[in-house]
Structure formats: structure tokens, C-alpha cells
Design a protein around this motif. Structure first.
Motif, PDB file in Angstrom:
ATOM      1  N   HIS A   4       0.933  -3.582   2.807  1.00  0.00           N
ATOM      2  CA  HIS A   4       1.676  -2.858   1.775  1.00  0.00           C
ATOM      3  C   HIS A   4       3.158  -3.099   1.990  1.00  0.00           C
ATOM      4  CE1 HIS A   4       3.135   1.155   0.001  1.00  0.00           C
ATOM      5  NE2 HIS A   4       2.869   0.349  -1.013  1.00  0.00           N
ATOM      6  N   TYR A  30       1.687   4.314  -4.646  1.00  0.00           N
ATOM      7  CA  TYR A  30       0.652   3.906  -5.607  1.00  0.00           C
ATOM      8  C   TYR A  30       0.620   2.384  -5.709  1.00  0.00           C
ATOM      9  CZ  TYR A  30       1.754   8.704  -7.003  1.00  0.00           C
ATOM     10  OH  TYR A  30       2.030  10.042  -7.004  1.00  0.00           O
ATOM     11  N   GLN A  44      -6.823  -5.944  -7.459  1.00  0.00           N
ATOM     12  CA  GLN A  44      -5.482  -5.401  -7.240  1.00  0.00           C
ATOM     13  C   GLN A  44      -4.670  -5.313  -8.536  1.00  0.00           C
ATOM     14  OE1 GLN A  44      -4.160  -3.881  -4.753  1.00  0.00           O
ATOM     15  NE2 GLN A  44      -2.145  -3.702  -5.701  1.00  0.00           N
ATOM     16  N   PRO A  71      -2.438   2.015  -1.062  1.00  0.00           N
ATOM     17  CA  PRO A  71      -1.766   1.065  -1.942  1.00  0.00           C
ATOM     18  C   PRO A  71      -1.710  -0.372  -1.437  1.00  0.00           C
ATOM     19  CG  PRO A  71      -0.154   2.300  -0.676  1.00  0.00           C
ATOM     20  CD  PRO A  71      -1.507   2.831  -0.274  1.00  0.00           C
ATOM     21  N   ALA A  72      -2.229  -0.664  -0.256  1.00  0.00           N
ATOM     22  CA  ALA A  72      -2.107  -2.035   0.254  1.00  0.00           C
ATOM     23  C   ALA A  72      -2.742  -3.005  -0.726  1.00  0.00           C
ATOM     24  CB  ALA A  72      -2.770  -2.148   1.620  1.00  0.00           C
ATOM     25  N   PRO A  73      -2.037  -4.041  -1.126  1.00  0.00           N
ATOM     26  CA  PRO A  73      -2.576  -4.943  -2.146  1.00  0.00           C
ATOM     27  C   PRO A  73      -3.553  -5.975  -1.588  1.00  0.00           C
ATOM     28  CG  PRO A  73      -0.327  -5.575  -1.621  1.00  0.00           C
ATOM     29  CD  PRO A  73      -0.637  -4.345  -0.815  1.00  0.00           C
ATOM     30  N   ARG A  74      -3.492  -6.232  -0.284  1.00  0.00           N
ATOM     31  CA  ARG A  74      -4.328  -7.301   0.272  1.00  0.00           C
ATOM     32  C   ARG A  74      -4.965  -6.811   1.565  1.00  0.00           C
ATOM     33  NH1 ARG A  74      -1.614 -11.614   2.250  1.00  0.00           N
ATOM     34  NH2 ARG A  74       0.314 -10.416   2.351  1.00  0.00           N
ATOM     35  N   VAL A  91      -9.248  -3.554   2.525  1.00  0.00           N
ATOM     36  CA  VAL A  91      -8.620  -2.300   2.095  1.00  0.00           C
ATOM     37  C   VAL A  91      -9.694  -1.341   1.611  1.00  0.00           C
ATOM     38  CG1 VAL A  91      -6.819  -1.292   0.680  1.00  0.00           C
ATOM     39  CG2 VAL A  91      -6.740  -3.726   1.225  1.00  0.00           C
TER      40      VAL A  91
END
Ligand code: HEM
Ligand code: FES
Lengths: 158, 511
Positions: free
Chosen positions: A91, B363, B439, A122-125, A118
Motif C-alpha cells: 500500500h 480506501y 484492484q 487497501p493494499a493494491p497488490r 491481500v
């Protein structure tokens, strides 16, 4: 204006020179700007190498879970082999903590399972798995700049 | 030869004798401010005073019109500047010494702690008063009638104030500084979320570029502190002062502050002395193109700036100074432990004014850290161009209807925002419901983006219902202020370790 002197030529020499000057100024301005921004990025950084030795295979008996603080990695050794997972949250870069079920980030609540996937927040990866290799001197090496596919383990027990 | 030498010496002696009066006369060029004539001349000819008109409209002097908010922001800036100079005497911008020099300032240097507190609190005070000033300008419709551009300059000033505060708390190199840099630089890098989705990060890594530009590396280190220091003490103040100069220049050129069209003074200008009709010094100013206070209508309702405006300004100055001194005497600016690059605090919180953003960032990094703040600034900047109605300027909330719209927007907005937050806090978001959600979906649809979409929809609805763009502007701005308030409160008070929800700090688990 310029049309007065010569009906056909819309563009007088003066107009041309004026425009050329402006464009030359604009283009050189941007070139200088590009140079300035390039200058802000040094060719070498004062940072530790991303590739580092972590020790001999004997130091990682099966069942080891080791956090190398300085290097920002976790090392896991299991029956299938050894693997390294980063401890830097994907994140915004806080250091995650290892828990029973995986990893927890203190900053904005991201959670990862023990494979780095995850599961909340909110961590995208996922947490990347890092390349582990063997150096000629027998040491194991981790390259934090090279990601490998999750599940890739290095066999170190023969 | 002999003769002239004698007279030369004589002249010199004569001049020395007159030194006091001749120097005074060169400084007080217009004579003592005893007549309207000389007072007007001072305002006109003195560099520091000429930013203001010779005469000031009575409405400008009404305390409940401006509340002196812009002035307070300006004076706070003066205090931060002076205290900043003093801090620079001891502060050393290197990662080895920064923390220790700040400690020295706190514990060893005479007056150091107070100076540091003044710097910190006046700086944060600027944020509050700049926002309040902006609210005053908006709610009185003062971004209209030629002031559109000055509003945009104001938005630049607002951003600079935030960035100056941010770079400021990076300097002590304590835990707050370090982890703010980690998080801040990764926010700068977060366009990667988008370029990754588009698969173009390899060729166009704008995020990575921004991060390395700020850090001078890939992790915060000595290069970083040099850059941040340069930004904080040179580049950003330079920008701020330049834009501030333009801001004040525009206030003058746009004809002074706004005032209601049907202004009726509560005291007669004659009573305040110097109605100033006999000496027509404002004839000169009529030459200037555009509106100036003197050529505006309503000259009857103006009074001499010296002494009326200056007196009011001095009062605001003294009050601001007193407030800052008292607050700084009793409340110390925080300083955490020395930066520990391996141990983030839990929770790792930014200072209060960024905690609203931190909530949004929790978020989605890109949306909360970059896209939504940019959108908010863009939206604010566009207000004067989307609302071009020219009536009801200079009146708080424009009309009864305006007040009604503001209050309704406040109530509805509060309900909706709290509703969204209750959902997130109780039930989580997409990833908790569908663990494999891509995502992109979270980046695009998250509590932050939903809220912003609501603010836009609500404002359009208001415009549709009232047939007035001004009402839409009031609604939009009210929702903006309210999100800042509520999100800041949630981030500050209701978030604990692991960014989890707690009703109060006392419930945080102790380890
Ligand atoms: C460093 C920050 C700022 C300072 C020191 C500052 C200072 C001032 C001062 C002293 C005035 C004179 C009237 C008053 O006190 O209200 C003024 C007027 C004005 N300001 Fe600012 N300001 C700042 C930021 C802003 C911002 C953020 C905005 C809006 C986005 C803004 C928009 C305006 C406008 C439109 C006027 C003219 C108001 C009128 O004609 O009634 N300013 N400013
Ligand atoms: S840095 Fe890990 S959740 Fe934000």
C-alpha cells in the motif's frame, strides 16, 4: 497586415522570424526543464544493494521463520524449500508484522495471508516473493529488486 | 580655495546640526499625519501602505464581514517567518544531527521551545485561518465581479500552506517525519496503481519518478532531508510570498473587498471624521484602469484608511500575536522518538490536518492520496467559473434561500457521509466480501469516490431545484468543508492501532 505587400504570401519574413523565435524559446525552455528534472535523479544512490547474502543453507532448518529487519524481508523454510517475502507493505510502504495467519500492516490495516495475498485493506497488490539464489561461495542470496511467482521455492535440502 | 573650504566645513557642521530634523523629514515626507491631506498622502506614497487604498469602504471595516480572517492568516505567516529564521540558527538539516539540534532547541536553547512552538502553532493556525478565510470569501460571494482570478490564486495559496506544513514536520527527523516520508513518497508513487492497471508502468512510470524526485533515492535518507529542507525554507516560501503579493495586488485592482449593493452604513461616515471631499487626491487614482475604490460607486460610504483601517488592522495583529503567544506558552509542539526506519509506529498517524486524507488513503492510495484531493482543488478552483451569477455579492449566504441551502446541505451531507463511514467500519469493503475482487474496482469504487460522486450529484440537484448556480456553489463548498471536518475527526479520534475503529483512545489495546 503582411498581406498588403504581397497578396499571395500570408506569412511575412517578420512573422516567420517572430514565430520561429517563440518556438525556439518554448522548445529550449522545455529542453532545459527536462535537463533540470533529469539532474534531480542521481546516477547512483547512497543505498544498500538490493541483492544481498542471507547466510548458508544450514542456518535455515525446516520450520524457520526469520525476519531480516535491515533487509526488509521475511525468510521461510519449509519441506518444499526456502522462500523470501518482502516486509514492505504494497500500500504505502510501512513494515508489516508476521502473525499466525499471515501479515498485518499497522498503517492502514492491510492484511495478507501467509502467501502474501491481500485479504483485507487497501493494499493494491500481494506482498511480492523475492528471488532467492545460491552464490558460488555457498551463501544464499536474495534479490529484492526481482519478484518471482508466489509459490516459487528454492530447494536447499538434498 | 581657502574660502570654499571654510564654507564647506561650515555647511557640513550646519548639516550635522540639522541631522535629526532632516533625516526625520526624509522619512516622514508628507509631514506629520495631522491633516487628512497628509494621512492620505502617506497611504498613497508609502510602499508598505500603498497596498491599501487611501480610503476604505465602511463595509470592509465591519468586523462581522471579514472577521479579519485573511489578515490573521497573513499575520500568522509573519510569525512563522520570523520564528523560522530563529530556528534556522540552530537547526542542522542532516540525518545525523537534525533530531539532536531540534532537541537542543527544545531543551538547551534560551527561548528555543517557545520559538519552536510559535513556529509550529502559527503554521498550523494558518491552515485553519486560510480555510476559514476561504469560507468567508465563498459564503459572501466574494469570488465574483472580477475576483475570479484572485480566487484561483487563493487556491494556490491554500495548497502551498498545506505543503509548507507537510515539509515542516519532516525536518526534525523523528518517527513522524520518517514515516510521513515513507507514506508521502509512496502516495507520490501511487499513480502506479493506474499505470499498472493500464500496463504502461514500464514506459511511463510517473509515480516512480515523483517518488524519486522527492526522496532523491528509493527510501528516505540524507538526500531526502536536503531536498525537503530546500523546499521548506526556500522554494515554497518564495512561491508563497510571490503569490501572496499577487493576491494583495489583485484585491486592490479588483476594487477592494466586496460590499453589498444596497449598503447602508450604521454610522455616518462624517462621524468617523474626514469625509475628504475638499482635497481630491483620488483624482490620480481615477487614471488607473479598471475599478479602484475611489472610482467605484458609493464613495460617500468610505472613510480614510489612516487611521480607521490601520487601527483595525493593528487590533487584529495584537489579538493574533496574543493568541499565538499564549497558546505557544502552554502547549508544546510534539517531538517523537528518533526516526527508526524498521519500526513504524502503530498507528502511524500524520498530523491532524492530514488525517482526513489518511482515512481516504486507507480506501485507496491513488484515489485518496492524489485523485480526490486534486479533484477537490480543481472543483474549488472552478467554482467562480461555473457560478457566474453577479447579484447578491457581498452578502453572507446571498439570501435566505442561500442560508437554507447551506444548512440543508450540511445536514444531508453529514447524514450521508456518516452513513458511508458506518458501512465501511461495520462491514468492511469489497475485498472483505469478495476476496478476489480486482484492484481496479476498489480503486474506482470505494467510500471516498462514492462520497465525492455524491457531493457532485447533490450540487447539481440543488442547481436544478433552485435554478441558481450560486446555490450549487454554496452546496458544493459546504459539503467540502464538512468532509474535511468529519474525515479529520474520524482519522484523529476514531482510528487506532492497525487503523481499526475505536470509540476513543482509551480503548486502544496496550501491548
Ligand atoms: C496564505 C493564505 C492567504 C492569505 C494570507 C490571504 C489574505 C487575504 C487578505 C488579507 C484579504 C483581504 C480581506 C480579508 O481579510 O478577508 C484577502 C482577500 C481575498 N482572498 Fe485571500 N488570503 C489567503 C488565501 C486565500 C484563499 C485560500 C482564497 C480562496 C480560495 C482566497 C481568496 C480571496 C479573495 C477572493 C479575496 C477578495 C475578497 C473580497 O473581495 O471580499 N484567499 N486575502
Ligand atoms: S502502508 Fe500498509 S496498509 Fe497502508
Amino acid at each position: 497586415m503582411s498581406g498588403e505587400t504581397q497578396g499571395k504570401r500570408k506569412f511575412s519574413r517578420r512573422d516567420f522570424l517572430g514565430l520561429a523565435t517563440i518556438w525556439a524559446a518554448v522548445i529550449s525552455g522545455f529542453t532545459v526543464l527536462a535537463g533540470v528534472f533529469r539532474m534531480t535523479k542521481a546516477n547512483v544512490y547512497y543505498e544498500d544493494s538490493k541483492k544481498f547474502k542471507i547466510g548458508k543453507p544450514e542456518e535455515f532448518p525446516i520450520g524457520t521463520v526469520k525476519q531480516l529487519d535491515e533487509k526488509r524481508v521475511f525468510i521461510f523454510a519449509s519441506n518444499d524449500g526456502l522462500h523470501a517475502i518482502t516486509s514492505v507493505c504494497t500500500h504505502l510502504g510501512c513494515i508489516v508484522a508476521a502473525t499466525d495467519w499471515g501479515f498485518q500492516c499497522p498503517c492502514h490495516g492491510s492484511q495478507f495471508n501467509s502467501d502474501g495475498k491481500v485479504i483485507a485493506g487497501p493494499a493494491p497488490r500481494p506482498l511480492p516473493w523475492l528471488e532467492v539464489s545460491r552464490h558460488v561461495d555457498g551463501n544464499l542470496m536474495v534479490d529484492a529488486s526481482k519478484e518471482v511467482k508466489p509459490g516459487t521455492k528454492v530447494k536447499i535440502y538434498l | 580655495m581657502e574660502n570654499s573650504k571654510e564654507t564647506g566645513i561650515k555647511k557640513l557642521l550646519e548639516n550635522i546640526k540639522k541631522l535629526k530634523s532632516s533625516m526625520a523629514a526624509s522619512y516622514i515626507r508628507e509631514g506629520k499625519p495631522e491633516s487628512d491631506m497628509s494621512r492620505a498622502a502617506v497611504m498613497f506614497n508609502n510602499f508598505f501602505l500603498h497596498f491599501q487604498g487611501v480610503k476604505t469602504h465602511l463595509n470592509t471595516l465591519r468586523p462581522t464581514y471579514t472577521f479579519g480572517l485573511g489578515l490573521i492568516a497573513l499575520f500568522l505567516l509573519v510569525f512563522t517567518t520570523i520564528s523560522g529564521f530563529l530556528l534556522m540558527i540552530y537547526y542542522n538539516p542532516s540525518i545525523e544531527h537534525a533530531y539532536n539540534t531540534v532537541k537542543d532547541i527544545r531543551y538547551v536553547v534560551f527561548g528555543g521551545d517557545l520559538t519552536r512552538n510559535i513556529h509550529k502553532w502559527a503554521g498550523e493556525g494558518m491552515l485553519i485561518f486560510v480555510i476559514l478565510h476561504m469560507a468567508r470569501v465563498l459564503y459572501t460571494g466574494s469570488y465574483k465581479r472580477g475576483r475570479e482570478f484572485n480566487w484561483v490564486i487563493g487556491i494556490v495559496l491554500l495548497s502551498l500552506t498545506f505543503v509548507l506544513n507537510f515539509t515542516g514536520y519532516l525536518l526534525p527527523w523523528d518517527q513522524l517525519s520518517y514515516w510521513a516520508l515513507v507514506i508521502g513518497s509512496n502516495i507520490a508513487q501511487s499513480p502506479k496503481e493506474i499505470t499498472d492497471i493500464l500496463g504502461i508502468t514500464k514506459f511511463f512510470d510517473i509515480g516512480g519518478f515523483q517518488k524519486e524526485l522527492l526522496l532523491g533515492g528509493t527510501i528516505p535518507g540524507k538526500e531526502t532531508l536536503t531536498r525537503v529542507y530546500f523546499l521548506h525554507i526556500m522554494l515554497l516560501p518564495l512561491f508563497l510570498f510571490t503569490f501572496l503579493g499577487a493576491h494583495f495586488w489583485r484585491v486592490r485592482k479588483d476594487g477592494g473587498l466586496t460590499k453589498p449593493d444596497d449598503f447602508v452604513p450604521s454610522i455616518s461616515p462624517e462621524k468617523m471624521g474626514g469625509i475628504f471631499t475638499t482635497h481630491k487626491t483620488y483624482g490620480l487614482m481615477a487614471l488607473a484602469r479598471g475599478k479602484t475604490p475611489a472610482v467605484d460607486r458609493d464613495v460617500e460610504n468610505t472613510v480614510l484608511s489612516w487611521p480607521h483601517l490601520l487601527r483595525a488592522e493593528t487590533a487584529v495583529f495584537m489579538l493574533t500575536l496574543a493568541g499565538v503567544l499564549i497558546y505557544s506558552y502552554f502547549v508544546s509542539a510534539p517531538l517523537k522518538e528518533l526516526a527508526a526506519p524498521l519500526i513504524p509506529e502503530n498507528p502511524a498517524k500524520a498530523p491532524w490536518y492530514f488525517l482526513g486524507l489518511q482515512e481516504l488513503v486507507s480506501y485507496s492510495a491513488f484515489m485518496g492520496g492524489i485523485a480526490l484531493p486534486s479533484l477537490a482543488l480543481l472543483g474549488l478552483g472552478l467554482i467562480p467559473y461555473l457560478d457566474r451569477e453577479q447579484d447578491h455579492v457581498g452578502v453572507w449566504f446571498s439570501s435566505r434561500q442561500g442560508l437554507y441551502v447551506t444548512i440543508t446541505s450540511f445536514i444531508v451531507g453529514t447524514a450521508v457521509l456518516i452513513g458511508i463511514l458506518v458501512i465501511v467500519i461495520n462491514f468492511g469493503w469489497f475485498r472483505n466480501w469478495w476476496p478476489d475482487v480486482p484492484q481496479v474496482l476498489i480503486t474506482l469504487v470505494n467510500p471516498g469516490t462514492i462520497w465525492v460522486a455524491f457531493t457532485i450529484a447533490w450540487s447539481v440537484l440543488v442547481i436544478n431545484r433552485t435554478d441558481s448556480t450560486r446555490m450549487g456553489a454554496l452546496a458544493l463548498f459546504t459539503l467540502f468543508l464538512l468532509s474535511f471536518l468529519i474525515l479529520t475527526y474520524v482519522g484523529t479520534e476514531l482510528r487506532g492501532p492497525n487503523w481499526e475503529f475505536y470509540w476513543s483512545r482509551s480503548q486502544w489495546p496496550v501491548h
